[in-house]
Design a protein around this motif. Sequence first.
Motif, PDB file in Angstrom:
ATOM      1  N   SER A   1     -34.023 -10.784  55.444  1.00  0.00           N
ATOM      2  CA  SER A   1     -32.943 -10.223  56.185  1.00  0.00           C
ATOM      3  C   SER A   1     -32.303 -11.031  56.637  1.00  0.00           C
ATOM      4  O   SER A   1     -33.365 -10.827  58.137  1.00  0.00           O
ATOM      5  CB  SER A   1     -33.019  -8.542  55.998  1.00  0.00           C
ATOM      6  N   ALA A   2     -31.421 -11.256  56.923  1.00  0.00           N
ATOM      7  CA  ALA A   2     -30.562 -11.810  57.977  1.00  0.00           C
ATOM      8  C   ALA A   2     -30.284 -11.154  58.927  1.00  0.00           C
ATOM      9  O   ALA A   2     -29.276  -9.828  58.964  1.00  0.00           O
ATOM     10  CB  ALA A   2     -29.082 -12.689  56.882  1.00  0.00           C
ATOM     11  N   ARG A   3     -30.413 -11.775  60.391  1.00  0.00           N
ATOM     12  CA  ARG A   3     -29.912 -11.035  61.124  1.00  0.00           C
ATOM     13  C   ARG A   3     -29.043 -11.686  62.120  1.00  0.00           C
ATOM     14  O   ARG A   3     -28.461 -12.787  62.210  1.00  0.00           O
ATOM     15  CB  ARG A   3     -31.343 -11.282  62.351  1.00  0.00           C
ATOM     16  N   PRO A   4     -28.008 -11.066  62.679  1.00  0.00           N
ATOM     17  CA  PRO A   4     -27.125 -11.753  63.319  1.00  0.00           C
ATOM     18  C   PRO A   4     -27.607 -12.664  64.824  1.00  0.00           C
ATOM     19  O   PRO A   4     -28.775 -12.046  65.464  1.00  0.00           O
ATOM     20  CB  PRO A   4     -26.003 -10.658  64.582  1.00  0.00           C
ATOM     21  N   PHE A   5     -27.249 -14.215  64.933  1.00  0.00           N
ATOM     22  CA  PHE A   5     -26.149 -15.045  64.598  1.00  0.00           C
ATOM     23  C   PHE A   5     -26.877 -16.283  63.583  1.00  0.00           C
ATOM     24  O   PHE A   5     -26.671 -17.278  63.796  1.00  0.00           O
ATOM     25  CB  PHE A   5     -25.201 -15.057  64.879  1.00  0.00           C
ATOM     26  N   GLU A   6     -28.144 -15.693  63.011  1.00  0.00           N
ATOM     27  CA  GLU A   6     -28.773 -16.304  62.132  1.00  0.00           C
ATOM     28  C   GLU A   6     -27.734 -17.027  60.965  1.00  0.00           C
ATOM     29  O   GLU A   6     -26.873 -16.944  61.017  1.00  0.00           O
ATOM     30  CB  GLU A   6     -29.563 -16.327  61.477  1.00  0.00           C
ATOM     31  N   LEU A   7     -27.672 -19.030  61.582  1.00  0.00           N
ATOM     32  CA  LEU A   7     -27.295 -19.824  60.582  1.00  0.00           C
ATOM     33  C   LEU A   7     -28.228 -19.753  58.935  1.00  0.00           C
ATOM     34  O   LEU A   7     -29.249 -19.936  58.793  1.00  0.00           O
ATOM     35  CB  LEU A   7     -27.516 -20.970  60.958  1.00  0.00           C
ATOM     36  N   GLY A   8     -27.590 -20.499  58.191  1.00  0.00           N
ATOM     37  CA  GLY A   8     -28.193 -21.131  56.813  1.00  0.00           C
ATOM     38  C   GLY A   8     -28.478 -19.530  56.085  1.00  0.00           C
ATOM     39  O   GLY A   8     -28.697 -20.124  54.756  1.00  0.00           O
ATOM     40  N   HIS A   9     -28.098 -18.480  55.438  1.00  0.00           N
ATOM     41  CA  HIS A   9     -27.956 -17.420  55.060  1.00  0.00           C
ATOM     42  C   HIS A   9     -26.636 -16.851  54.583  1.00  0.00           C
ATOM     43  O   HIS A   9     -24.764 -16.786  54.847  1.00  0.00           O
ATOM     44  CB  HIS A   9     -28.234 -16.181  55.577  1.00  0.00           C
TER      45      HIS A   9
END
Length: 511
Positions: free
Chosen positions: A138-146
């Motif tokens: 699950s995406a976490r702030p502020f990951e790239l590529g999602h």
Amino acid sequence: MTGRAKSDAGASLFILLGLSLDRASAQPLSDQLSEQIASAIAGGRLAAGTPMPSTRILADELDCSRNTVKAAFEKLIAEGYLVGVARMNTVVAERAPDSYFFAERPILPAEVPTPASSILSSRGVRISTHRRARCAQSARPFELGHPESEEFPFDVWVDLYRSHWSKPRRVVIDSADPRGYLPLRSAIAQYLSTMRGLTCDAEDVIVTGGGFHAMDLCMRLAMQPGDAIWIEEATAREVYAMVEANGLVPVDVPIDEQGMIVSEGIRRAPHARMAIVTPAHQHPLGMTMSLQRRRELLDWAAAANAWVLEDDYDGEFRYTGTPLATLKSLDRDGRVIYIGTFSKSIFPSLRMGYMVMHPGLVNDFSSARDAIDNHPSILEQPVMASFIGRGHFATHLRRMRQVYRERQSALLASMREHLTGLIEIQPDVTGLHLLGFMTPRLLNRMSLDALVAKAAKAGIILVPLKNFYRDGRDSAGLVFGFSSLPLEVIRDAVETLAALVNAPAAANGTS
């Protein structure tokens, strides 16, 4: 089970196995018995060659009819669990049928020895250092590529999948064209002509396993080990890994507000064989290559007999005006290979992209491709063709532009409200991330590395801009991905980040 006297030694074995019949069950008694005996054999509780009791005695033991036991035995013989032996009634087979599907488990030493040396070559070691940052579950702030997946019309996708694969046509099942499924290539060509101003047809398109797969194919097929290749001085680590894997010599070309400085590339490596650029939206700095620079690049490629890979990784997501024309649309010498991907517009695990090249190159590329690989799988290609051809892709892109525009605006507003004077964030008209820079005021409190570490402990991923430079140069820049984050998550994450940078110096662990 009755209390009848046991008249067969074998029958007592089945008592110990706990055989029982549930007469209240809807399952036939013979099936219950056969399943329990099969389980005992497969589990090793009944060894090979063990004689079975007679059907009469076992029926007495289980207080059931002899026909029930006979039916169970006949089923077990048919399935290979039991065998009939002349004058010895029935015995357990030498090998239970389930075991045919599993290799025998070897006896391992108590401690597995460490290999004497790594299998990797020196080049392999260098390649392995360019590890890709994989997306979490699950995406976490502020990951790239999602990209945002919750907004994707999976119901439409499933219906299309069912329509193609419930009764697939022979031409789909037997499809072996290394260029990809023809209707998909036609749909891609039509989409590019309508939405990206790139005139091409199906014969110019090759379907790939994504954008990076397309780049790797181009490097492998168009270049020799030792050839020089121009790379924008800030770029994704995956590009460096592919250059290393193919034995090429990377030449970092500086970037300014107009994009790659072509004159500097010519000064550093005039006879380079290839250049990789992101002209619509430089990754990660965000500028657009000017028309003058585009023409300079094309002139150099024609004069140097070189190739240009145009990576249009997120060109669909422009929030003001219409999407910019592609570099390839200016190409008159067939030097540009246009690379697109569905990873940002659909979802990364689809692993599908495409190349558009001069018709004179397609046959050579497809022939070499046929010898090297044959992916992506055909399973998704007809589905993607219908998804584009029936207008679902265009509808989805329009929807996602609006979603991403709102999320970018929320990030900008929240950063300005809570972190003005500490992190200055730069707006952008395109893309799925924004750049921010720590101000001197914040750098006096903590270093970039300290901020990244503290944010990570709070569940916030800050990607340093220096990660995109091969020389790892010092920089106060940060890259903020926002595409997969709902508005409330963006606001909460910015508030948490503000609390971290505004905490007392002792709590911050400044450095």
